[in-house]
Design an enzyme around this catalytic site. Structure first.
Site, PDB file in Angstrom:
ATOM      1  N   ASP A   1       0.869  -1.184   0.000  1.00  0.00           N
ATOM      2  CA  ASP A   1       0.000   0.000   0.000  1.00  0.00           C
ATOM      3  C   ASP A   1       0.905   1.234   0.000  1.00  0.00           C
ATOM      4  O   ASP A   1       2.140   1.128  -0.135  1.00  0.00           O
ATOM      5  CB  ASP A   1      -1.014  -0.044   1.157  1.00  0.00           C
ATOM      6  CG  ASP A   1      -0.396   0.201   2.531  1.00  0.00           C
ATOM      7  OD1 ASP A   1       0.839   0.372   2.626  1.00  0.00           O
ATOM      8  OD2 ASP A   1      -1.155   0.230   3.519  1.00  0.00           O
TER       9      ASP A   1
ATOM     10  N   CYS B   1       3.039  -3.065   4.204  1.00  0.00           N
ATOM     11  CA  CYS B   1       2.212  -1.916   4.572  1.00  0.00           C
ATOM     12  C   CYS B   1       2.953  -1.198   5.700  1.00  0.00           C
ATOM     13  O   CYS B   1       4.151  -1.417   5.895  1.00  0.00           O
ATOM     14  CB  CYS B   1       0.785  -2.328   4.936  1.00  0.00           C
ATOM     15  SG  CYS B   1       0.618  -3.420   6.365  1.00  0.00           S
ATOM     16  N   GLY B   2       2.272  -0.360   6.439  1.00  0.00           N
ATOM     17  CA  GLY B   2       2.962   0.381   7.495  1.00  0.00           C
ATOM     18  C   GLY B   2       3.505  -0.532   8.580  1.00  0.00           C
ATOM     19  O   GLY B   2       4.638  -0.393   9.029  1.00  0.00           O
ATOM     20  N   THR B   3       2.688  -1.482   8.993  1.00  0.00           N
ATOM     21  CA  THR B   3       3.078  -2.385  10.078  1.00  0.00           C
ATOM     22  C   THR B   3       3.235  -3.842   9.645  1.00  0.00           C
ATOM     23  O   THR B   3       3.784  -4.638  10.411  1.00  0.00           O
ATOM     24  CB  THR B   3       1.988  -2.367  11.171  1.00  0.00           C
ATOM     25  OG1 THR B   3       0.760  -2.825  10.572  1.00  0.00           O
ATOM     26  CG2 THR B   3       1.796  -0.973  11.749  1.00  0.00           C
ATOM     27  N   GLY B   4       2.693  -4.194   8.515  1.00  0.00           N
ATOM     28  CA  GLY B   4       2.625  -5.595   8.095  1.00  0.00           C
ATOM     29  C   GLY B   4       1.412  -6.314   8.661  1.00  0.00           C
ATOM     30  O   GLY B   4       1.072  -7.418   8.213  1.00  0.00           O
ATOM     31  N   ILE B   5       0.763  -5.701   9.609  1.00  0.00           N
ATOM     32  CA  ILE B   5      -0.347  -6.373  10.312  1.00  0.00           C
ATOM     33  C   ILE B   5      -1.593  -6.468   9.426  1.00  0.00           C
ATOM     34  O   ILE B   5      -2.192  -7.541   9.273  1.00  0.00           O
ATOM     35  CB  ILE B   5      -0.672  -5.642  11.629  1.00  0.00           C
ATOM     36  CG1 ILE B   5       0.516  -5.725  12.594  1.00  0.00           C
ATOM     37  CG2 ILE B   5      -1.923  -6.242  12.272  1.00  0.00           C
ATOM     38  CD1 ILE B   5       0.377  -4.822  13.821  1.00  0.00           C
TER      39      ILE B   5
ATOM     40  N   MET C   1      -1.869  -6.256   6.213  1.00  0.00           N
ATOM     41  CA  MET C   1      -1.632  -7.131   5.050  1.00  0.00           C
ATOM     42  C   MET C   1      -1.756  -8.600   5.457  1.00  0.00           C
ATOM     43  O   MET C   1      -2.327  -9.412   4.722  1.00  0.00           O
ATOM     44  CB  MET C   1      -0.238  -6.867   4.463  1.00  0.00           C
ATOM     45  CG  MET C   1      -0.150  -5.604   3.634  1.00  0.00           C
ATOM     46  SD  MET C   1      -1.153  -5.680   2.132  1.00  0.00           S
ATOM     47  CE  MET C   1      -0.426  -4.310   1.214  1.00  0.00           C
TER      48      MET C   1
ATOM     49  N   HIS D   1       8.267 -24.239  10.130  1.00  0.00           N
ATOM     50  CA  HIS D   1       7.196 -24.890  10.895  1.00  0.00           C
ATOM     51  C   HIS D   1       5.802 -24.633  10.324  1.00  0.00           C
ATOM     52  O   HIS D   1       4.912 -25.469  10.478  1.00  0.00           O
ATOM     53  CB  HIS D   1       7.222 -24.402  12.352  1.00  0.00           C
ATOM     54  CG  HIS D   1       8.383 -24.953  13.128  1.00  0.00           C
ATOM     55  ND1 HIS D   1       8.498 -24.808  14.489  1.00  0.00           N
ATOM     56  CD2 HIS D   1       9.496 -25.639  12.738  1.00  0.00           C
ATOM     57  CE1 HIS D   1       9.619 -25.378  14.913  1.00  0.00           C
ATOM     58  NE2 HIS D   1      10.245 -25.885  13.867  1.00  0.00           N
TER      59      HIS D   1
ATOM     60  N   ARG E   1       5.834 -33.516  11.496  1.00  0.00           N
ATOM     61  CA  ARG E   1       4.738 -33.248  12.436  1.00  0.00           C
ATOM     62  C   ARG E   1       4.013 -31.940  12.108  1.00  0.00           C
ATOM     63  O   ARG E   1       2.841 -31.765  12.444  1.00  0.00           O
ATOM     64  CB  ARG E   1       5.253 -33.212  13.880  1.00  0.00           C
ATOM     65  CG  ARG E   1       6.131 -32.025  14.220  1.00  0.00           C
ATOM     66  CD  ARG E   1       6.722 -32.153  15.620  1.00  0.00           C
ATOM     67  NE  ARG E   1       7.374 -30.929  16.071  1.00  0.00           N
ATOM     68  CZ  ARG E   1       8.610 -30.563  15.731  1.00  0.00           C
ATOM     69  NH1 ARG E   1       9.325 -31.328  14.921  1.00  0.00           N
ATOM     70  NH2 ARG E   1       9.130 -29.439  16.190  1.00  0.00           N
ATOM     71  N   HIS E   2       4.702 -31.039  11.421  1.00  0.00           N
ATOM     72  CA  HIS E   2       4.077 -29.742  11.093  1.00  0.00           C
ATOM     73  C   HIS E   2       3.041 -29.865   9.974  1.00  0.00           C
ATOM     74  O   HIS E   2       2.104 -29.088   9.905  1.00  0.00           O
ATOM     75  CB  HIS E   2       5.148 -28.725  10.704  1.00  0.00           C
ATOM     76  CG  HIS E   2       6.203 -28.555  11.745  1.00  0.00           C
ATOM     77  ND1 HIS E   2       5.929 -28.019  12.982  1.00  0.00           N
ATOM     78  CD2 HIS E   2       7.518 -28.880  11.752  1.00  0.00           C
ATOM     79  CE1 HIS E   2       7.032 -28.011  13.704  1.00  0.00           C
ATOM     80  NE2 HIS E   2       8.011 -28.531  12.985  1.00  0.00           N
TER      81      HIS E   2
HETATM   82  C1  RB5 Z   1      -1.862   2.907   6.409  1.00  0.00           C
HETATM   83  O1  RB5 Z   1      -1.852   4.152   7.026  1.00  0.00           O
HETATM   84  C2  RB5 Z   1      -1.648   1.806   7.434  1.00  0.00           C
HETATM   85  O2  RB5 Z   1      -2.735   1.724   8.293  1.00  0.00           O
HETATM   86  C3  RB5 Z   1      -1.391   0.496   6.750  1.00  0.00           C
HETATM   87  O3  RB5 Z   1      -0.288   0.628   5.921  1.00  0.00           O
HETATM   88  C4  RB5 Z   1      -1.068  -0.712   7.621  1.00  0.00           C
HETATM   89  O4  RB5 Z   1      -0.106  -0.416   8.568  1.00  0.00           O
HETATM   90  C5  RB5 Z   1      -2.197  -1.451   8.174  1.00  0.00           C
HETATM   91  O5  RB5 Z   1      -2.026  -2.486   8.816  1.00  0.00           O
END
Ligand code: RB5
Length: 146
Positions: free
Chosen positions: A12, A70-74, A76, A103, A137-138
């Site tokens: 993003d 993305c900003g945090t990867g979370i 995505m 794993h 096992r995985h």
């Molecule tokens: C965009 O501002 C930010 O929220 C996005 O890149 C991402 O970090 C979401 O998880």
């Protein structure tokens, strides 16, 4: 181009810088990439739309791995993991990348450009791509949720 050597990549607006670095690193490592965007200079794009495109490339067999930034990867990781057969791991160090492959047979790596330095991000990527799934096992555990 064999699917094993093709990595689908996407970002993003908060991950565009890393996406560029990742493209170069993939070529250095002997991989090829398919870049689903967003294009450089994009001001704002919703990460779930990018994650969906990469997930679909893996689902249809045209790509073996995906990398999403993305900003945090979370966000995505959350978005990609909604697609059957996608095992996305948000990794913030090399050990996470190694275990995600060994794993969990992760097929998508997500990275946070606002949280990681570029050298660390590329090292995580290299570890991810170099590590094989251990199976054994995985394998049975993956079958429980795939
Ligand atoms: C965009 O501002 C930010 O929220 C996005 O890149 C991402 O970090 C979401 O998880």
């Amino acid at each position: 181009m064999t699917a094993e050597k093709l990595v689908a990549i996407g970002a993003d607006h908060a991950g565009l810088g890393f996406k560029e670095l990742i493209r170069d690193q993939l070529i250095r490592l002997g991989f090829q990439y398919h870049d689903v965007g967003a294009p450089e200079g994009t001001e704002r794009v919703d990460y779930p739309t990018v994650a969906e495109e990469v997930a679909q490339m893996i689902q249809n067999g045209s790509s073996h791995f995906g990398v999403l930034v993305c900003g945090t990867g979370i966000g995505m990781a959350m978005a990609a993991n909604r697609f059957k057969g996608i095992r996305a791991a948000n990794c913030t160090n090399e050990a996470m990348a190694r275990f995600a492959r060994a794993h969990n047979d992760a097929n998508v790596l997500t990275l946070g450009q606002r949280l990681l330095g570029p050298d660390l991000a590329l090292s995580i990527l290299e570890t991810f791509l170099a590590t094989r799934f251990e199976g054994g096992r995985h394998q049975g555990r993956l079958a429980l949720f795939n």
